[in-house]
Design an enzyme around this catalytic site. Sequence first.
Site, PDB file in Angstrom:
ATOM      1  N   CYS A 125       0.812  -1.214   0.000  1.00  0.00           N
ATOM      2  CA  CYS A 125       0.000   0.000   0.000  1.00  0.00           C
ATOM      3  C   CYS A 125       0.846   1.265   0.000  1.00  0.00           C
ATOM      4  O   CYS A 125       2.018   1.233   0.347  1.00  0.00           O
ATOM      5  CB  CYS A 125      -0.847   0.041   1.267  1.00  0.00           C
ATOM      6  SG  CYS A 125      -2.219  -1.098   1.253  1.00  0.00           S
ATOM      7  N   ASP A 138      25.407  33.681 -11.870  1.00  0.00           N
ATOM      8  CA  ASP A 138      24.214  34.499 -12.083  1.00  0.00           C
ATOM      9  C   ASP A 138      24.234  35.794 -11.269  1.00  0.00           C
ATOM     10  O   ASP A 138      24.280  35.768 -10.038  1.00  0.00           O
ATOM     11  CB  ASP A 138      22.989  33.672 -11.715  1.00  0.00           C
ATOM     12  CG  ASP A 138      21.709  34.391 -12.060  1.00  0.00           C
ATOM     13  OD1 ASP A 138      21.226  34.178 -13.175  1.00  0.00           O
ATOM     14  OD2 ASP A 138      21.217  35.180 -11.233  1.00  0.00           O
TER      15      ASP A 138
HETATM   16 ZN   LIG Z   1      -3.833   0.174   0.044  1.00  0.00          ZN
END
Ligand SMILES: [Zn+2]
Length: 507
Positions: free
Chosen positions: A34, A439
């Site tokens: 997940c 710069d």
């Molecule tokens: Zn999940």
Amino acid sequence: MKLDLQACSRARLSRDPRFDGKFFIGVLGSRVYCRSICPAPTAKEKNVRYFATAAAAAEAGFRPCLRCRPEASPGTPAWLGTPTTVSRALRLIAESGLDDGGVEGLADRLGVGSRHLRRLFLRHLGAPPSAVAQTRRLHFAKKLIDETSLPMSEVALASGFGCVRRFNAAIRKVYKRTPTQIRRLSRQAGVQPENQYLFRLRYRPPYDWDGMLRFLAARATPGVEYVADGHYYRSISLNGSDGSVDVSFDAENDALLARVQFGDPRSLFLIVERLRAMFDLNADWAAIAPSLRADAALAVRVDGQPGLRVPGCWSGFELAVRAILGQQITVKGATTLAGSLVRAFGRPYSSAPRLSHVFPVPRDLAEADLTSIGLTKTRAATIRGLARAVVEGTVRFEGVIAPEDFLSRLCEIPGIGAWTAQYIAMRALGEPDALPSGDLGLLKRLGISNSTELEKRAEAWRPWRAYATMYLWTVPALEGNNPGALSKSGSERTSEAAGEPGMPLGL
Ligand SMILES: [Zn+2]
């Protein structure tokens, strides 16, 4: 890469979107992996394992979760604290997979042995290069199944599986479902017109979309790109086909919405990757901000306008041409010239409103008479020189693995100095640590007098010097300033950023 388990645990329990895609959670019971933001009920700490990458979770035998869709998480941060070889390898895999030459070919291009590369990958990412490439293919296939109505045969090709049989087998093995069953599960919003695809491209919050749009709007090439009502539109050209994109902000979902109009679905992966790079969507703000805040001049800017990104580009060649056009003139003047160049040498494009051309390819400009649009002879010669170098292959914008070499090749073109080259590298290569050290604008804003001093001070900003540069260029130090008033003065201030005597102004 060593994961900070406590930080992972905290991010998981609070479903913190700032850590999305920086690690993945394997759940022992379900064998599913997940994202940190997964809405599913939180598992007990003893039942989870943490992985630095999705590929590592897959290697350990976990399947991607169908609820939080790991394939939809923001990409791997450009800088992981891993050796340069690993981050460059990841960039090459993102650009073209392992399509040409496999792991051996990849190692060759990086100038290391394939066994060494494998070891590096295992140590820092937890998975070998082949597994990283396979996960990438699978994730993109899943995204196309969920987010488009493309026929499965085309999904198979677009995601690099070669044939439908291999694609079906891979999807069934991982998801225990057929591609068609998976598509039925997805909540697609209505029917999409033919050749039009809507992608949701995630970022890790915060994201300063207004700052990004202001920067792009000030430099938009008429006919090829424009900004209106919070959207960025542009025409694109890839592998011989033309199309267009429309990118807008979806703050609620921590995402950009990219509507892509393109005839050849096999190019979709590359288009999505380029958009991710252009809008700097893999950036990891939680890692960037602390380094910048350590410098008082940056802290006040960072706190006033958090989430600033380094704008990339759609095409390195186009950006380089635009940078040369901007030398010694204002941003506005350069924009007008860019418009003339496109009208004279670009290819007409008519499939989207307000876009009239695609930007010329190097071949179109290599022998073109550019003085006809009002360029000086010198500037015209520089652009032709650049175009020829790209046609001949001495300058390449894709698959750059040695930025120093890229810089020196650019500087060999008469009319391109160190400043212009550094600016191009910063935006075209997505190097988070790039610093245009000569710069003048940076020096002025920090009140220091030379580049040696700037480099010394910038040591503390590493590896995020490009972000520091963007802050100093575009955000004033004053608190409570009206950001609307910034757009004009901000871009003009950038245009003062002339590093070499008499060098670029209108970038
Ligand atoms: Zn999940």
